[in-house]
Design a protein around this motif. Structure first.
Motif, PDB file in Angstrom:
ATOM      1  N   GLU A  72       0.821  -1.215   0.000  1.00  0.00           N
ATOM      2  CA  GLU A  72       0.000   0.000   0.000  1.00  0.00           C
ATOM      3  C   GLU A  72       0.854   1.264   0.000  1.00  0.00           C
ATOM      4  O   GLU A  72       0.470   2.289  -0.588  1.00  0.00           O
ATOM      5  N   ALA A  73       2.018   1.201   0.647  1.00  0.00           N
ATOM      6  CA  ALA A  73       2.879   2.380   0.727  1.00  0.00           C
ATOM      7  C   ALA A  73       3.679   2.609  -0.542  1.00  0.00           C
ATOM      8  O   ALA A  73       4.275   3.673  -0.720  1.00  0.00           O
ATOM      9  N   GLY A  74       3.734   1.626  -1.430  1.00  0.00           N
ATOM     10  CA  GLY A  74       4.479   1.786  -2.674  1.00  0.00           C
ATOM     11  C   GLY A  74       5.935   1.376  -2.587  1.00  0.00           C
ATOM     12  O   GLY A  74       6.753   1.825  -3.409  1.00  0.00           O
ATOM     13  N   LEU A  75       6.297   0.521  -1.636  1.00  0.00           N
ATOM     14  CA  LEU A  75       7.676   0.041  -1.545  1.00  0.00           C
ATOM     15  C   LEU A  75       8.048  -0.703  -2.823  1.00  0.00           C
ATOM     16  O   LEU A  75       7.234  -1.425  -3.400  1.00  0.00           O
ATOM     17  N   ASP A  76       9.292  -0.512  -3.278  1.00  0.00           N
ATOM     18  CA  ASP A  76       9.734  -1.199  -4.493  1.00  0.00           C
ATOM     19  C   ASP A  76       9.759  -2.709  -4.293  1.00  0.00           C
ATOM     20  O   ASP A  76       9.190  -3.468  -5.081  1.00  0.00           O
ATOM     21  N   GLU A  77      10.481  -3.146  -3.248  1.00  0.00           N
ATOM     22  CA  GLU A  77      10.698  -4.578  -3.036  1.00  0.00           C
ATOM     23  C   GLU A  77      10.692  -4.905  -1.548  1.00  0.00           C
ATOM     24  O   GLU A  77      11.239  -4.152  -0.732  1.00  0.00           O
ATOM     25  N   LEU A  78      10.110  -6.051  -1.205  1.00  0.00           N
ATOM     26  CA  LEU A  78      10.186  -6.597   0.147  1.00  0.00           C
ATOM     27  C   LEU A  78      10.994  -7.886   0.071  1.00  0.00           C
ATOM     28  O   LEU A  78      10.680  -8.778  -0.718  1.00  0.00           O
ATOM     29  N   TRP A  79      12.034  -7.974   0.892  1.00  0.00           N
ATOM     30  CA  TRP A  79      12.921  -9.132   0.868  1.00  0.00           C
ATOM     31  C   TRP A  79      12.706 -10.011   2.083  1.00  0.00           C
ATOM     32  O   TRP A  79      12.443  -9.515   3.192  1.00  0.00           O
ATOM     33  N   LEU A  80      12.822 -11.312   1.865  1.00  0.00           N
ATOM     34  CA  LEU A  80      12.635 -12.327   2.898  1.00  0.00           C
ATOM     35  C   LEU A  80      13.892 -13.181   2.975  1.00  0.00           C
ATOM     36  O   LEU A  80      14.615 -13.323   1.989  1.00  0.00           O
ATOM     37  N   TRP A  81      14.106 -13.767   4.147  1.00  0.00           N
ATOM     38  CA  TRP A  81      15.264 -14.645   4.339  1.00  0.00           C
ATOM     39  C   TRP A  81      14.792 -16.043   4.690  1.00  0.00           C
ATOM     40  O   TRP A  81      13.774 -16.222   5.354  1.00  0.00           O
ATOM     41  N   GLU A  82      15.586 -17.039   4.266  1.00  0.00           N
ATOM     42  CA  GLU A  82      15.365 -18.412   4.714  1.00  0.00           C
ATOM     43  C   GLU A  82      16.487 -18.771   5.681  1.00  0.00           C
ATOM     44  O   GLU A  82      17.456 -19.431   5.322  1.00  0.00           O
ATOM     45  N   ASP A  83      16.369 -18.271   6.897  1.00  0.00           N
ATOM     46  CA  ASP A  83      17.353 -18.562   7.939  1.00  0.00           C
ATOM     47  C   ASP A  83      16.894 -19.771   8.747  1.00  0.00           C
ATOM     48  O   ASP A  83      15.714 -19.898   9.071  1.00  0.00           O
ATOM     49  N   CYS A  84      17.837 -20.656   9.057  1.00  0.00           N
ATOM     50  CA  CYS A  84      17.521 -21.771   9.940  1.00  0.00           C
ATOM     51  C   CYS A  84      17.427 -21.261  11.380  1.00  0.00           C
ATOM     52  O   CYS A  84      18.277 -20.484  11.809  1.00  0.00           O
TER      53      CYS A  84
END
Length: 281
Positions: free
Chosen positions: A26-38
């Motif tokens: 909704e805010a217009g962020l370009d990209e949201l990143w996620l991590w696959e951390d154990c």
């Protein structure tokens, strides 16, 4: 123009992810990143959920540890993401944290060999090729996807050491650099690679306790100094910091909040609505 993103850290409970994703969209962020951390949250499951909850947000996974995943399964999952959500998924792969890989019995004797074999096979599978390979780690016998992506799917590679960074430049479509990477280090990678497809995580904190929280990050990551490794302060200060990493060669700067940020939804809104406009003015 520099792409600006933010990380939703996996230390946040999974049930909080939807609120952060919707706020970012909704805010217009370009990209949201996620991590696959154990041993927190799975990268593909969370990416699929975020993509389904949002309309325009691009979602990065940086990164999937290759020792954990059979390459055919990874190809199947990534192909599904690219077909379901065209041009919105950005996937990075890498060695993973070696201690974690050891905990699950997946530590490779030669991580470099595994990564080379894996990315080569993954690229071929995502291109719709029929693949037979008998490598040291990757073994496929006449494998082809029934539903490959309709367009080439870029594969980013994350790394820190010089050998991995060289390999990323050789066989990857982009390089992911970890938080704590200085502008000088970005510049050296950029010069050695010769392209601007660098994604850089950048520690960031805002609010009245930003300095104290960032000192906690310095201790947690073992940095001798936080100088040139993080940005803190208001939107102007953080935008000025982002420019430094961008001028050093980062094509994408992904602001990484502290795990104890009191308002993850507010952080992504801050990045999109207050920091982003200062980078385009």
């Amino acid at each position: 123009m520099t792409i600006l993103g933010a990380v939703c850290l996996p230390q946040l409970p999974p049930e909080r992810l939807r609120g952060v994703a919707e706020a970012a969209d909704e805010a217009g962020l370009d990209e949201l990143w996620l991590w696959e951390d154990c041993f927190l949250t799975g990268g593909v499951a969370t990416a699929a959920a975020v993509l389904a909850w949002t309309r325009r947000l691009r979602v990065g996974v940086g990164l999937l540890p290759v020792p954990l995943r059979n390459v055919a399964l990874t190809a199947m999952e990534l192909s599904a993401l690219h077909r379901l959500f065209p041009d919105r998924a950005i996937i990075g792969v890498g060695h993973g944290v070696q201690d974690w890989m050891g905990q699950v019995g997946a530590r490779a004797d030669s991580p470099m060999t595994l990564l080379r074999e894996y990315v080569t096979a993954l690229r071929a599978l995502l291109a719709g090729e029929r693949v037979t390979v008998d490598g040291a780690y990757v073994r496929l016998d006449d494998v082809a996807l029934d539903w490959p992506p309709p367009r080439p799917a870029p594969i980013l590679i994350g790394g820190t050491g010089p050998r991995t960074l060289r390999l990323a430049g050789e066989i990857g479509d982009g390089t992911i650099l970890t938080g704590g990477t200085t502008p000088g280090q970005v510049r050296r990678v950029r010069e050695s690679r010769g392209d601007g497809n660098l994604v850089v995580y950048l520690h960031a904190a805002t609010g009245p306790d930003a300095e104290a929280r960032m000192e906690g990050e310095r201790v947690r990551w073992g940095y001798p100094s936080i100088t040139d490794r993080a940005v803190t302060g208001d939107a102007g200060a953080i935008a000025a910091g982002v420019r430094r990493w961008a001028e050093a060669g980062a094509g994408t700067v992904v602001l990484q909040p502290t795990p104890d940020d009191p308002d993850p939804e507010g952080f992504v809104r801050f990045v999109a609505q207050q920091v982003r406009p200062l980078l385009t003015s």
